[in-house]
Design a protein around this motif. Sequence first.
Motif, PDB file in Angstrom:
ATOM      1  N   ARG A 110     -15.056  -0.400  -0.336  1.00  0.00           N
ATOM      2  CA  ARG A 110     -16.188  -1.296   0.707  1.00  0.00           C
ATOM      3  C   ARG A 110     -17.302  -0.315   0.115  1.00  0.00           C
ATOM      4  NH1 ARG A 110     -11.931  -3.117   5.072  1.00  0.00           N
ATOM      5  NH2 ARG A 110     -11.611  -5.348   3.636  1.00  0.00           N
ATOM      6  N   GLN A 156      -6.341  -8.814   4.255  1.00  0.00           N
ATOM      7  CA  GLN A 156      -6.696  -7.587   5.062  1.00  0.00           C
ATOM      8  C   GLN A 156      -8.618  -7.792   4.265  1.00  0.00           C
ATOM      9  OE1 GLN A 156      -4.463  -3.647   4.317  1.00  0.00           O
ATOM     10  NE2 GLN A 156      -2.560  -5.347   5.007  1.00  0.00           N
ATOM     11  N   THR A 198     -11.558 -10.120   6.211  1.00  0.00           N
ATOM     12  CA  THR A 198     -11.659  -9.532   7.305  1.00  0.00           C
ATOM     13  C   THR A 198     -13.185  -8.859   7.459  1.00  0.00           C
ATOM     14  OG1 THR A 198     -10.703  -7.180   7.211  1.00  0.00           O
ATOM     15  CG2 THR A 198      -9.818  -8.631   7.933  1.00  0.00           C
ATOM     16  N   ASN A 199     -13.303  -7.812   6.023  1.00  0.00           N
ATOM     17  CA  ASN A 199     -14.683  -7.724   5.239  1.00  0.00           C
ATOM     18  C   ASN A 199     -14.533  -7.307   3.772  1.00  0.00           C
ATOM     19  OD1 ASN A 199     -16.917  -5.897   6.248  1.00  0.00           O
ATOM     20  ND2 ASN A 199     -15.940  -4.396   6.417  1.00  0.00           N
TER      21      ASN A 199
END
Lengths: 292, 448
Positions: free
Chosen positions: B251, B274, B277-278
């Motif tokens: 990220r 996981q 989620t973003n």
Amino acid sequence: METLVQLTLTSLTTGSMYALAAVGLSLIWGALGMLNMGHGAFMTLGAYAAMTAINALGLPPFLGIFVSLIVGAAIGILAHLLVAKWVIVQDGAHTNIMVATAGLAILIEDSILKIYGGYPYPQPFSVTGSVSIGGVAVNLQSVFILLVALVLVGVVAFLLLKTKFGRAIRATAMNRDAARLMGVRTETVFLQVMALAGALAGVSGMLISTQATLSPMMGGAPMLKAFVICVVAGLGNVWGAGVMAIVLAFAEVVVGYSIGLHFGFPAMLLIVILVLIWRPEGLFGKERVVRL
Amino acid sequence: MKRKTTSNSEITPAKSRRSFLKGLGATSVATPVALAGLNKAATAQNNDPVIIGCPVSLTGMIAADGIEVRNGLEMAAEELNEQGGILGRPIEVHFADTESKGDDMVIQATQRLIDRENASAIITSYNLETGAAMINAAADAGIIAMHAFTSTTHDDRVLADPDRYWGIFQYCPPERIYGEGLLDMIQTLEETGKFDRANDKIAIINGPGSFTGQIAAAVRDGAAEHGYTISLFETATPPVSDWGPVLAKLRADPPAVIAMTHYHVQDQAQFMNQFTTNPTDSLIYMLYGPSLGAFRDIAGENSVGCLYSSVIGVLQDEIGTSFAARYRERYGENSSPSVGAMAYQAMFAYATAAALAGGPGEPYDDTQNRLVAEKLKAINIRGPVGTMRFHHDTQSAVSYPGETDDPSLGMPHIFSQIQDAKEDGYVVSPWPYAVRDYETPSWIKGGE
């Protein structure tokens, strides 16, 4: 900032799962003076029991936690009645009990493999959705795991510190013979401790399986990490195990981020080596005499 | 290093996917028919069964794959026996459980199959061994051994000592094909306008061991040639229940492509849970895991959009779908035809070669077994995983399109994409085996 939040949340989630496993393991060591090599298998059994109850019996998913708790306690009781009770009174009990519980673990894991096969089943219980914390979308499942772990560790602390039941465990841990002379039924205490530790292992396994799925050998890695945590904290020190679970999880995550993911566990092991050299009794070793 | 092969056979280039597949259908039918013809013409010297030995893990960590291999071999033996076995002799498959253990167990199992069961050949997929245990035992006994280690080490061994390893065949391409093929496939997606890279970065998430390491290295080494740089090269040791540290890095520096060569299905599925989620604007490729139903079971809707590939997988054509349906009918909906199909087709290849050679050899009968090996090198076997044809020097299967431009002469390296969480992935590459177009995943801006 987002990275820091992400790493902190990961550490707390991972640490809380480790804590549940480590507290149970430490409790048994503290009270019975035995290393339960079957602890990982108890976790596995708890996870599979929850899945089976939800899928086969159609129980509401959230009840899976209680199923894993009950089945974990039951296997703890059985392990005591069928194995520990007989071995622990022998000469050389420390070594024998490790071998006996390791055998029990293999039996449980192979039985699970025989019944369920090697298929990596998902744990049907999950909390869906996410919430934003510090700009980072956090899975509600992680938040749930953290809350359950906090509640259970809190309940264990309350039982040990504030109840007659806990006083009997602490007395037995301090001095088994003295406790017996004072009227404590140490046999019953052993049984209760095994049930409590088994229940914690069962729930821990169930929570881990929501993050890592089910497999017959799933308890191996968390059991190893729980053992590392107990050694660093000081074997038998329940409070220390809970604290070190969070601290070591944070260390693992930070090393995993800054150096590389596969250096996380070796970093934990390095800490163990350093602690054993510097303080062989563990970081909370002073409290070892009063095994809480 | 990539190499292309040519064939001496005169093959008229197919004009369209439809005519090409139609042609292959006819060829594929011809293989068992040809074997049945040989069987009919033959006068069986005796009715003694031909023993095929299979050292494979039926318990332990990799038992799920081992059980599928057993299924595939049993199904092949039954179908072959209905056609007369090998020159009138029925085929019997004997299994020895290697218990997901290492060299010591594999050597014992293989030796027992050869010396006690009198196995004429060994056919297996893989075991948790170093790669020398089974093949050395088979080579010393002078019998054919067919495996799917998917290893460059096999090629190196055979090239270095062909006098010893004349009977050892790897019935799939080596692992480096995965890495090279991924970069080529991404280039094809870009050239056809199906993928628009957000930047020039690839993040590689590698697993432990040489298998995944070789694939990751092939991606890393070939990236520059395709205009990419490596922004992250991470190695993960299973089990990984929390991908937080890796996701934090991704990220912080989002790549255009995430290539996960770490192939443990549970870990891969949790990564998707996981990651989504973003998410970042990255094409996600994962090795092997998404081909298993367990991946979709665990990741659910988060699995949709994932790309994966197999250098030996069941095709979604007439032969492949027919095989998968029969396999699932026999072994249940949760069974994995892809794994069973490998051993199934290897058994057909061996039976055909043995029949053409005049019969299988016994253990320590070099002369007859060498004839079988020569026939194995000479034939093409079309089955559910495509064409099985061997390089004469390395005795590994030829890969298409990495090693030959002709789809009828190589085993397709098939790329699939999960487009519905309730269904297996669809083959999106290469031509002519693709049944769907690649779809931009929902987590990429502008995706579906």
